[in-house]
Design a protein around this motif. Structure first.
Motif, short mmCIF file in Angstrom:
data_model
loop_
_atom_site.label_atom_id
_atom_site.label_comp_id
_atom_site.label_asym_id
_atom_site.label_seq_id
_atom_site.Cartn_x
_atom_site.Cartn_y
_atom_site.Cartn_z
N GLN A 119 0.82 -1.21 0.00
CA GLN A 119 0.00 0.00 0.00
C GLN A 119 0.85 1.26 0.00
O GLN A 119 0.58 2.20 -0.74
CB GLN A 119 -0.93 -0.01 1.21
CG GLN A 119 -1.91 -1.20 1.14
CD GLN A 119 -3.03 -1.07 2.16
OE1 GLN A 119 -3.36 0.02 2.61
NE2 GLN A 119 -3.65 -2.17 2.50
N ALA A 120 1.91 1.25 0.83
CA ALA A 120 2.79 2.43 0.86
C ALA A 120 3.49 2.58 -0.48
O ALA A 120 3.61 3.69 -1.02
CB ALA A 120 3.79 2.30 2.00
N LEU A 121 3.95 1.47 -1.03
CA LEU A 121 4.67 1.53 -2.30
C LEU A 121 3.77 2.09 -3.41
O LEU A 121 4.20 2.88 -4.24
CB LEU A 121 5.16 0.12 -2.67
CG LEU A 121 5.82 0.00 -4.04
CD1 LEU A 121 7.03 0.92 -4.14
CD2 LEU A 121 6.26 -1.43 -4.30
N ARG A 122 2.51 1.68 -3.40
CA ARG A 122 1.59 2.19 -4.43
C ARG A 122 1.42 3.69 -4.32
O ARG A 122 1.39 4.40 -5.32
CB ARG A 122 0.23 1.51 -4.29
CG ARG A 122 0.22 0.13 -4.84
CD ARG A 122 -1.18 -0.42 -4.83
NE ARG A 122 -1.24 -1.69 -5.51
CZ ARG A 122 -2.36 -2.38 -5.71
NH1 ARG A 122 -3.50 -1.89 -5.27
NH2 ARG A 122 -2.33 -3.53 -6.34
N LEU A 123 1.30 4.13 -3.08
CA LEU A 123 1.12 5.57 -2.86
C LEU A 123 2.34 6.33 -3.37
O LEU A 123 2.23 7.34 -4.07
CB LEU A 123 0.93 5.78 -1.36
CG LEU A 123 0.27 7.05 -0.90
CD1 LEU A 123 -1.09 7.20 -1.52
CD2 LEU A 123 0.15 7.02 0.62
N ILE A 124 3.52 5.82 -3.01
CA ILE A 124 4.77 6.48 -3.42
C ILE A 124 4.86 6.47 -4.95
O ILE A 124 5.18 7.49 -5.57
CB ILE A 124 5.98 5.74 -2.80
CG1 ILE A 124 5.96 5.88 -1.28
CG2 ILE A 124 7.28 6.26 -3.38
CD1 ILE A 124 6.91 4.93 -0.55
N THR A 125 4.58 5.33 -5.55
CA THR A 125 4.68 5.21 -6.99
C THR A 125 3.73 6.18 -7.67
O THR A 125 4.08 6.82 -8.65
CB THR A 125 4.35 3.76 -7.42
OG1 THR A 125 5.15 2.88 -6.65
CG2 THR A 125 4.64 3.55 -8.89
N ARG A 126 2.53 6.29 -7.12
CA ARG A 126 1.54 7.16 -7.76
C ARG A 126 2.00 8.62 -7.76
O ARG A 126 1.84 9.32 -8.74
CB ARG A 126 0.20 7.03 -7.03
CG ARG A 126 -0.96 7.51 -7.89
CD ARG A 126 -2.28 7.11 -7.30
NE ARG A 126 -2.48 7.77 -6.02
CZ ARG A 126 -3.09 7.20 -4.98
NH1 ARG A 126 -3.54 5.98 -5.07
NH2 ARG A 126 -3.25 7.85 -3.85
N VAL A 127 2.63 9.03 -6.65
CA VAL A 127 3.10 10.41 -6.60
C VAL A 127 4.11 10.65 -7.72
O VAL A 127 3.99 11.62 -8.48
CB VAL A 127 3.79 10.71 -5.24
CG1 VAL A 127 4.39 12.11 -5.26
CG2 VAL A 127 2.81 10.56 -4.10
N PHE A 128 5.08 9.76 -7.83
CA PHE A 128 6.14 10.02 -8.80
C PHE A 128 5.66 9.78 -10.23
O PHE A 128 6.09 10.48 -11.14
CB PHE A 128 7.39 9.20 -8.46
CG PHE A 128 8.09 9.74 -7.25
CD1 PHE A 128 8.74 10.96 -7.31
CD2 PHE A 128 8.05 9.08 -6.04
CE1 PHE A 128 9.35 11.50 -6.18
CE2 PHE A 128 8.65 9.59 -4.91
CZ PHE A 128 9.31 10.81 -4.99
#
Lengths: 348, 826
Positions: A119-128
């Motif tokens: 979940q955290a990785l998805r959030l981070i990926t979405r930002v970038f």
């Protein structure tokens, strides 16, 4: 005076009037009742409306039109009532038997969940991704060249102690040796080997550190690194993208600071802290490190055949565990790898 | 590295509080990890004189002392220290004094305690005779602190301390030094940065440096046989020292920074190292045979006993310090027991040298021995600092240990230091940092940290910058730019208001999108995602390196790490199954009986294949699903049902259809001790995974109590087949009705249905659109050697099908079934 046709028309109209009431009021509360209703009025042999229709030729011409309209209207009404009653019954067994106890719980469906790291990785990926970064991946078993040497870690340099390494094959000569990657930066090298600037990529993945396992460190964790190589990229651009990221993860008013640090593959290098409110601390909070970053060292670019006078770039890297522990309030990193369902179900 | 704020104040008057100082250091690249306040105001602590001592009547270890604290009557104090004796001057905490004392629960934590009038085992006690750690002066708790006899009884302890150059309180600042800052591993080094930040001046203690030669060079001979590993070796001789404890102020400083005071000579070498960054070694000169020092590398394996009394095996090529007869020290790392300073030492040879950083690091790694000296040498010390440091130590030995400096010094300097110069362009600073800094400001910033600047050109602005000898890390223009940026302050770099995004189309990784999609599909199907450890004990990895599983199919060896943390984590997983079984066991032990779990991760094999990116290793991505216990829960509507293979098979079919993989086949797996039974999953002819029931012998070690089904897929292969699929094209939906026909056939009881489905699908072409099994029956009414299978067939075409079209297709199917399986229409 009495034209038999007129008489016949009057009789037929009277018969129709008599039917009107029944057409409208018959109770259609079951499939059987609907069937009976249809047979009574519309059946080819016994239907009362069918019979009236057959009588149209008997009616005098001047009344034919009126009679025909009346009888067709009655027929349409019968059809409409049949139609609506049929729809009602075909939707379910509404009338068959008593209503069940609706307070009983629903049939249990198994509940799934995504791990907090995902979940955290998805959030981070979405930002970038929203800032135009591609996503790249690479191997966990790496060679010394990609993990260290190409990233400007000189052999026999204390910088190598910054990342405790699991070795798979001992080096037989300089730059040789196979190991478990200590960061995802080697993927940056692999990307630059295969691509010319502009390069704008983030690299998520599992990395390994030979450190004693405790509440704050595990033998492996997950990183996201970012790289942007282009003409005219500066530290100011780096600060901006990191600030945008920090605001997404930790709120619009996040307090952030950049302080000088050291990584062999970036120069200048910085570490990024955010202010973490904690009313129990004397200062009302404390600075928490969230990532390292910097301007890509010219040695790294030149080593890959990229003209460091023409192109500059920034790189950053963060631990997903650290970010998710901050976001979710997790205090012991080991619980992330224990996979206790009572933990996982909190992230449904 | 810990610095003491008092000690730092010896060199710079910065005017900052400890917290302000810590903040400024952090923001210039010297990250402060903690600030610890030490000592106290000592209000209420006075100098006392022990007048008498008698044993405590009720406690063997305690004594009852009468202590004169300058008042009319002496105080009676119960004391637990064995070293207390009449005639001693001691520090007494009187009634009402607050001291920070170690807590009983955790002696490393202190809490304030107020001294009260007390009765200890029946004897009155009016205060406490203090040990140095009870006063916050660190370290020694072996006994009370004994003060100088000259201390005036009744005066405050604060006055006593300050008269002796000690301070009441100090601050220990712990700084994390990055590998590029060897210049900052000392108080003077930190002072240099503080000076640059505050504008205050650094005052270095003045030291007389004699000319090389003199009497010293007659008594000490130094030869360097390995000049590439030792570019300079300076020796200074101090005679007739008296070995003693160091003065209070020095002990306090060393204690503050976490060192244990030993004797005056050793303390001085440590003190000077922490003052200026140059490691020193003191030899007992009388143990140095022939007064001779030879610096050379070992040839062949050597054993050597270091001063910590450990015998160490030295690899060939280790740089050693030898005397006329033997090795006396491992260069730059640790001295030898045979020549260390002892209580009997009178003559001291001070070594101050420059050793090659890589060589020291290699030796330190090989011996797994890191010392304060090796830490500094391997990072690179000031190449010009040797003489100053040696003479500074000698001067302190003369002052504090009563020594006599032997005139002159020996300075063997085979490779002189050459100052490095770097060309720096002002325009380049802006290109990297992204902010316009005035050229004059740039010059001011680098000059403040000891760089010399000479202008080469004024338009465009270019300089030749000379790097000071204590900054070996600065070699290139970018290194100087970093110094400018760091001192300018990263926080002063403004963020642009708009984002720069290059004009290019980011490529989208289908592999990743697919994986994310399957994660959602599985979570939506009731599976919980796990993250398990990639590292396993080797016995586990061996057991699961099975050719029935994705990585095991490469038939490679298990991947071992050379330096595991524990044997429990000495190999990389060949399968995610053991990690998952552990999770199942853990959860069942915590009351979770119905489990559905999945994980995406890498699995490894030591085998060269066409997938190998690095060495002879193959790393693929695997998707594992596991389910144990009930698949459906018991409720008011019926019984729960334990998971079986068809549950996972259905999920796998769902997953594979979600990634658009067609032509899926399942065939019986060959026997494997890990599994009771299972099927291989194929796409066409390519193996893509397995679905199986885990055998009881495989689940037993994990304490699993219910039937456990797993599926592990070679996700790399699946991605490979599907990620590059061309874009979906819409196909017109047939306007013509489909025709359904049911077909029940009798086949042999042992005949598998899978192949029959394949035959029906093949024989029904082109009109057959779908087939499903809707009933399976054996028993009453049919031949006991047979079973009945009912298939639902769905036909369609882009025209209206007539009955005889469908009849023809059905009879073709029947004929094929008859031929292949001896099937009879029921």
């Amino acid at each position: 005076m009495s034209d038999p046709k007129n008489h016949s028309a009057e009789a037929a109209l009277a018969a129709l009037k008599e039917l009107q009431h029944e057409i409208q009021e018959s109770v259609l509360d079951s499939i059987e009742a609907v069937d009976e209703y249809r047979i009574r009025f519309l059946s080819r042999k016994q239907g009362q409306i069918t019979a009236l229709l057959k009588r149209i030729p008997e009616v005098a011409n001047e009344h034919k039109k009126h009679f025909g309209q009346e009888i067709n209207a009655a027929k349409a009404l019968v059809e409409a009532r049949i139609e609506s009653a049929t729809v009602q019954f075909s939707a379910g067994e509404e009338s068959s038997g008593p209503v069940p106890d609706l307070t009983l719980p629903g049939r249990v469906a198994a509940k799934g969940s995504l791990h907090p790291i995902t979940q955290a990785l998805r959030l981070i990926t979405r930002v970038f991704e929203s800032y135009g970064f591609e996503v790249a991946e690479g191997p966990e078993i790496e060679d010394d060249w990609h993990n260290f040497s190409a990233l400007n870690f000189p052999p026999d340099h204390p910088a190598r102690d910054m990342q405790d390494t699991f070795f798979i094959e001992a080096p037989s000569h300089v730059h040789s040796g196979i190991l478990l990657r200590t960061h995802t930066s080697p993927v940056q090298i692999r990307v630059m080997e295969n691509k010319k600037p502009p390069i704008r990529v983030i690299v998520p993945g599992r990395v390994y550190r030979n450190e004693a396992i405790s509440y704050k460190s595990y033998c492996l964790f997950h990183q996201v690194e970012g790289l942007y190589i282009d003409e005219g990229v500066t530290m100011a651009n780096l600060k901006q993208i990191i600030h945008a990221f920090a605001r997404t993860m930790f709120g619009e008013n996040v307090k952030m600071r950049f302080r000088p640090s050291f990584f062999p593959f970036t120069e200048p290098s910085a570490e990024v802290d955010i202010w973490w409110e904690d009313a129990n601390l004397p200062d009302g909070g404390r600075w928490m490190e969230i990532m390292g970053c910097g301007m890509v060292d010219p040695n790294v670019l030149e080593g890959l055949g990229i003209d460091s006078e023409k192109y500059t770039g920034y790189a950053f890297g963060m631990g997903i565990e650290r970010i998710s522990m901050l976001r979710f309030g997790i205090e012991d990193i080991r619980i992330l790898y224990e996979n206790d369902v009572r933990f996982l179900e909190q992230f449904s | 590295m810990i610095i003491s704020t008092n000690w730092l104040s010896d060199y710079i008057n910065h005017g900052l509080s400890a917290n302000e100082l810590a903040d400024q250091l952090t923001m210039c690249g010297l990250e402060v990890e903690s600030v610890e306040k030490l000592g106290s105001t000592f209000e209420g602590v006075v100098v006392g004189l022990v007048e008498s001592k008698r044993p405590h009547p009720n406690a063997d270890r305690l004594s009852v002392c009468m202590v004169n604290v300058g008042a009319e009557l002496p105080l009676q104090i119960v004391c637990g220290a064995s070293n207390v004796a009449p005639g001693q001057h001691v520090a007494v905490a009187t009634i009402g004094t607050t001291l920070q004392l170690p807590t009983r629960e955790d002696p490393s934590v202190t809490a304030p305690v107020v001294m009260k009038q007390a009765k200890i085992r029946g004897e009155e006690s009016s205060g406490m005779i203090c040990a140095s750690d009870e006063l916050g002066l660190g370290g020694d708790h072996s006994g009370i602190m004994v003060l100088d006899e000259t201390a005036a009884v009744g005066t405050s302890f604060v006055a006593y301390l300050s008269a002796r150059g000690s301070s009441l309180s100090d601050c220990a600042i712990d700084i994390s030094i990055t590998p590029n800052r060897p210049d900052a591993i000392s108080h003077l080094g930190i002072a240099r940065d503080v000076a640059a930040l505050t504008g205050a001046a650094v005052v270095r203690p003045s030291v007389d440096i004699p000319s090389v030669g003199g009497a010293a060079s007659e008594q000490v001979k130094i030869s360097i046989e390995a000049p590439e590993l030792c570019s300079r070796y300076t020796g200074v001789l101090v005679k007739n020292v008296v070995i003693q404890e160091s003065p209070e102020w020095m002990k306090q400083r060393l204690t503050t920074i976490g060192l244990r005071p030993r004797n005056i000579i050793v303390d001085i070498t440590n003190f000077v190292m922490y003052e200026c960054g140059q490691p020193l070694h003191a030899f007992d000169f009388d143990q140095v045979a022939g007064g001779q020092i030879i610096v050379k590398a070992t040839k062949g394996l050597t054993t050597f006993t270091t001063l910590d009394s450990k015998e160490r095996e030295l690899p060939s090529g280790t740089l050693m310090i030898c005397d006329g007869e033997r090795e006396v020290a491992i260069a730059g790392i640790m001295g030898g027991e045979n020549s260390e300073v002892t209580d009997k030492t009178t003559n001291v040879l001070i070594e101050s040298a420059y050793f090659d950083p890589s060589s020291i690091r290699r030796t330190s790694k090989a011996l797994q021995l890191q010392t304060d000296a090796s830490y500094r040498f391997e990072r690179g010390i000031d190449a010009k600092g040797q003489a100053w440091a040696a003479l500074r130590a000698a001067q302190l030995m003369v002052e504090l240990a009563g020594g006599e400096l032997v005139h002159g010094m020996v300075d063997n300097h085979p490779v002189p230091h050459v100052s490095r110069t770097v060309k720096v362009r002002a325009s380049r600073v802006g290109k990297i940092v992204g902010v316009e800094i005035a050229p004059d400001e740039m010059v001011r910033l680098v000059k403040a940290i000891g760089f010399e600047v000479r202008e080469l050109s004024s338009e465009p602005k270019e300089w030749e910058v000379t790097v000071p000898s204590f900054r070996p890390d600065v070699e290139r223009e970018i290194d100087v730019i970093e110094e400018i940026a760091r001192l300018y302050g990263f926080d002063n770099i403004p963020e642009p208001s708009h984002s720069r995004v290059p004009n290019f189309i980011p490529s989208v990784s289908n592999t990743r999108l697919q994986r994310e999609r399957i994660r959602d599909v599985l979570a939506g199907s009731g599976f919980r995602e796990t993250y398990t450890n990639s590292m396993l004990p080797s016995s586990t990895s061996e057991a699961f390196n099975s050719s029935s599983l994705p990585a095991g199919r490469f038939k490679g060896e298990v991947v071992l790490t050379l330096n595991p943390i524990t044997t429990e984590m000495s190999t990389l997983r060949p399968s995610m199954l053991p990690g998952m079984l552990k999770v199942v066991g853990h959860n069942q032990n915590h009351g979770q009986t119905a489990l559905r779990l999945f994980e995406f991760g890498r699995v490894h094999s030591k085998k060269k294949t066409n997938l190998s990116l690095v060495g002879d290793y193959t790393e693929i991505e695997s998707l594992i699903l596991i389910s144990s216990g009930n698949w459906s829960a018991q409720g008011w509507y019926g019984e729960g049902r334990e998971v079986d293979l068809f549950d996972l098979k259905g999920t796998i079919e769902l997953v594979l259809s979600a990634v658009g993989l067609s032509n899926i086949r399942f065939i019986d797996s060959k026997p494997d001790p890990l599994f009771s039974f299972g099927v291989d999953v194929l796409s066409g002819k390519r193996w893509i995974g397995t679905i199986a029931r885990v055998s009881n012998s495989a689940t037993k070690p994990y304490d699993i109590r219910s039937s456990t089904l797993m599926a592990e897929l070679d996700w790399t292969a699946i991605s490979d087949m599907t990620a590059s699929q061309s874009q979906v094209r819409y196909e017109a939906i047939s306007r013509f009705p489909v025709v359904e026909r049911d077909l029940a056939v009798l086949i042999g009881r042992d005949q598998a249905v899978g192949p029959i489905l394949e035959t029906i699908t093949r024989a029904g072409q082109p009109l057959l659109k779908a087939v499903q099994v809707f009933d399976l029956y054996e028993g009453k009414g049919i031949d006991p050697s047979k079973k009945s299978v009912a298939f639902g067939l769905r036909f369609g075409s882009d025209r209206t099908l007539r009955d005889n079209d469908v009849d023809r297709a059905v009879s073709k199917v029947l004929k094929a079934l008859e031929g292949d399986f001896d099937a009879q229409l029921r």
